[in-house]
Scaffold this motif. Structure first.
Motif, mmCIF file in Angstrom:
data_model
loop_
_atom_site.group_PDB
_atom_site.id
_atom_site.type_symbol
_atom_site.label_atom_id
_atom_site.label_comp_id
_atom_site.label_asym_id
_atom_site.label_seq_id
_atom_site.Cartn_x
_atom_site.Cartn_y
_atom_site.Cartn_z
ATOM 1 N N ARG A 24 34.819 69.644 -119.959
ATOM 2 C CA ARG A 24 34.274 69.937 -121.284
ATOM 3 C C ARG A 24 34.974 69.097 -122.343
ATOM 4 O O ARG A 24 34.336 68.554 -123.248
ATOM 5 C CB ARG A 24 34.413 71.419 -121.617
ATOM 6 C CG ARG A 24 33.781 71.769 -122.946
ATOM 7 C CD ARG A 24 34.092 73.210 -123.357
ATOM 8 N NE ARG A 24 33.647 73.447 -124.700
ATOM 9 C CZ ARG A 24 34.256 73.043 -125.804
ATOM 10 N NH1 ARG A 24 35.373 72.346 -125.727
ATOM 11 N NH2 ARG A 24 33.778 73.316 -126.993
ATOM 12 N N CYS A 49 27.789 73.389 -121.991
ATOM 13 C CA CYS A 49 27.344 73.072 -120.627
ATOM 14 C C CYS A 49 26.031 73.809 -120.384
ATOM 15 O O CYS A 49 25.967 75.035 -120.496
ATOM 16 C CB CYS A 49 28.398 73.502 -119.618
ATOM 17 S SG CYS A 49 28.004 72.978 -117.939
ATOM 18 N N TYR A 68 25.739 68.467 -120.434
ATOM 19 C CA TYR A 68 26.208 69.056 -121.684
ATOM 20 C C TYR A 68 25.227 68.720 -122.799
ATOM 21 O O TYR A 68 24.706 67.610 -122.862
ATOM 22 C CB TYR A 68 27.592 68.514 -122.052
ATOM 23 C CG TYR A 68 28.683 68.946 -121.112
ATOM 24 C CD1 TYR A 68 29.377 70.124 -121.323
ATOM 25 C CD2 TYR A 68 29.000 68.187 -120.005
ATOM 26 C CE1 TYR A 68 30.377 70.527 -120.450
ATOM 27 C CE2 TYR A 68 29.992 68.578 -119.123
ATOM 28 C CZ TYR A 68 30.680 69.753 -119.361
ATOM 29 O OH TYR A 68 31.654 70.154 -118.490
#
Length: 102
Positions: A24, A49, A68
């Motif tokens: 992330r 996500c 994402y």
């Protein structure tokens, strides 16, 4: 035997969670760079996500592939939904919709 299976599941879950946090952060950095390269404002300073799956890399090995989503703006008024895909830690695809540059 059940204790070992439970322990293995817990370890795998912890690894996946830690790996997801690291990916992330990678996606956040790449999203910022893509917005900057296209002269857009990266909105909300966040990525989300939206999909997790498996895909093969160039060598035929299975890796986790994550998609994402993030938002950008060209003038600070409208929001454009964008996405990027990471296979492992590698950027494999991205999309920013067409916009009128001002």
């Amino acid at each position: 035997m059940a204790e070992w299976a439970l322990l293995a599941i817990l370890i795998a879950g912890a690894w996946f969670w830690m790996d997801s946090v690291a990916k992330r952060e990678t996606a956040l950095k790449i999203g910022r760079q893509l917005a900057e390269r296209c002269h857009l404002q990266f909105l909300d300073e966040t990525v989300a996500c939206s999909r997790v799956g498996f895909a093969r890399d160039g060598n035929g090995r299975m890796q986790v592939q994550r998609t994402y989503t993030f938002d950008v703006s060209s003038q600070g008024i409208e929001r454009m939904a964008c996405h990027l895909q990471l296979r492992g830690a590698q950027l494999v695809a991205w999309h920013i919709p067409p916009y009128a540059a001002q």
